[in-house]
Design an enzyme around this catalytic site. Sequence first.
Site, PDB file in Angstrom:
ATOM      1  CG  HIS A 185      -1.185   1.375   1.457  1.00 23.18           C
ATOM      2  ND1 HIS A 185      -2.657   1.106   1.709  1.00 23.18           N
ATOM      3  CD2 HIS A 185      -1.247   2.386   1.667  1.00 23.18           C
ATOM      4  CE1 HIS A 185      -3.748   2.549   2.161  1.00 23.18           C
ATOM      5  NE2 HIS A 185      -2.552   3.119   2.183  1.00 23.18           N
ATOM      6  CG  HIS A 238      -4.590   0.665  -3.315  1.00 22.08           C
ATOM      7  ND1 HIS A 238      -3.286   1.072  -3.146  1.00 22.08           N
ATOM      8  CD2 HIS A 238      -4.737  -0.027  -2.100  1.00 22.08           C
ATOM      9  CE1 HIS A 238      -3.579   1.357  -1.273  1.00 22.08           C
ATOM     10  NE2 HIS A 238      -3.976   0.736  -0.914  1.00 22.08           N
ATOM     11  CG  ASN A 284      -5.491   6.322   2.014  1.00 20.23           C
ATOM     12  OD1 ASN A 284      -5.497   7.294   1.561  1.00 20.23           O
ATOM     13  ND2 ASN A 284      -5.743   6.716   3.367  1.00 20.23           N
ATOM     14  CG  ASP A 311      -9.043  -1.065  -1.252  1.00 17.55           C
ATOM     15  OD1 ASP A 311      -9.094  -1.619  -0.414  1.00 17.55           O
ATOM     16  OD2 ASP A 311      -8.164  -0.407  -1.240  1.00 17.55           O
TER      17      ASP A 311
END
Length: 434
Positions: A185, A238, A284, A311
């Site tokens: 992340h 992501h 996020n 996500d």
Amino acid sequence: MSSSEQSQGTVLIRGGEVVDPTGRRRADVGIRNGQVVAVGEGLEADRHDRVIDAEGCIVSTGFVDLHSHLREPGQEEAETIESGSRGAALGGYTTVLAMPNTIPAIDSASIVRDVMQLAETALCDVLPTGAITKGRAGEQLAPMAEMAALGVTMFTDDGAGVADNTLMRRAMEYATGLDVTLAQHCEDPALSQGGSMHEGEWSSRLGIPAQPAEAEELMVMRDVALAKLTGAKAHFQHLSTRRSIEMVRDAKAFGLPITCEATTHHFTLTHAECASFNPVFKVNPPLRTDDDVLAVREALADGTIDAIATDHAPHAPENKELPFDQASPGMLGLETALALALTELDLPIERVLALMSWRPARLGGIGHEVDGRIDEGTRADLAVIDPSVQWTVSGAAMASRSRNTPYEGRLLTGRVRHTIHRGEIVVMNGEAQR
Ligand code: DOR
């Protein structure tokens, strides 16, 4: 299927078009004992078969989500493995990788075992990912080897990035020895400072504390460098900015074993949505600019991005229905991903299926079982998709325990009609079967 092959509990998917990495063809698909046993035109059903109507539909291997938050253990008011797996099955997923930011975090063999046990009755395969650091605190490495010994193939501190350079280097060295993937992340906390949206024109107008694109990009840059140093398999979760994607494109061209994913919200929504002050748009990494959305779409088309991930991040109302800067980040994704990809991306369906099924299967370490081919002897994890049906998104109609979809009321095209998991019909005509 010849009559000698028939037995109680067999399934026949009739009248669809099979799409897999070898191409497309009209074919029926016969299933028995969890496996595909016949693929061909005009297969005969007998009275024991459950016949599934696939007229006008595409038959694909089931989808694989590299990135779901199923919240169990610890936040069962938001989601459970059972409710999350039901939503996954409705979305056409037959495997999801469950993120380790549970309470407690999935950072030891005993929690991995607990999650695996809860997953035994799920409507799809739920594979726990393990934390890179103990408690996801970013201070000490978690015992990755004992988790890998139980079959964990991917490690991440998702929800946070591993900020310490030396610790991340050690994690990569360790992961290389274990032959597992480290998923990051990407968010430098010193730069993001908990900002609630993308720093730019909209955050200035709205006065919402924000985080710059560089908070993501710095960590991508560092991890590319560390992957080069260690040879580790690094996966970027992501990705949301043009520059991040450019760095991955360059690193791949250089020959590094790097992969990445993009979420459905990062190719369908921009930071302009935050003007509503509706915390359903808080996520996020944050929603970015039009140009970033365009970059994600281009990279999905040219293969730089390996997989579409959801996500899926359910949140109970008490954590989500708060002022924007206090609300938890995250949005639901499992039940809308396919339709968003089909509606919003100008890509052939084969490419969408590659991004949602067989490429993430390979990345998630299950490619040896689900390689996208639908053939005799392959596992019967299948999604039957109606590519032309129109439907309207409703959070209340979803299987999730939470309601935080940012697509409420949106008209989408394409939906999963049936899902078969290891030979069991778990979704039939859009209804979960248990
Ligand atoms: O928006 C997000 N929500 N991003 C994350 O990285 C974590 C996730 C969550 O767990 O809710």
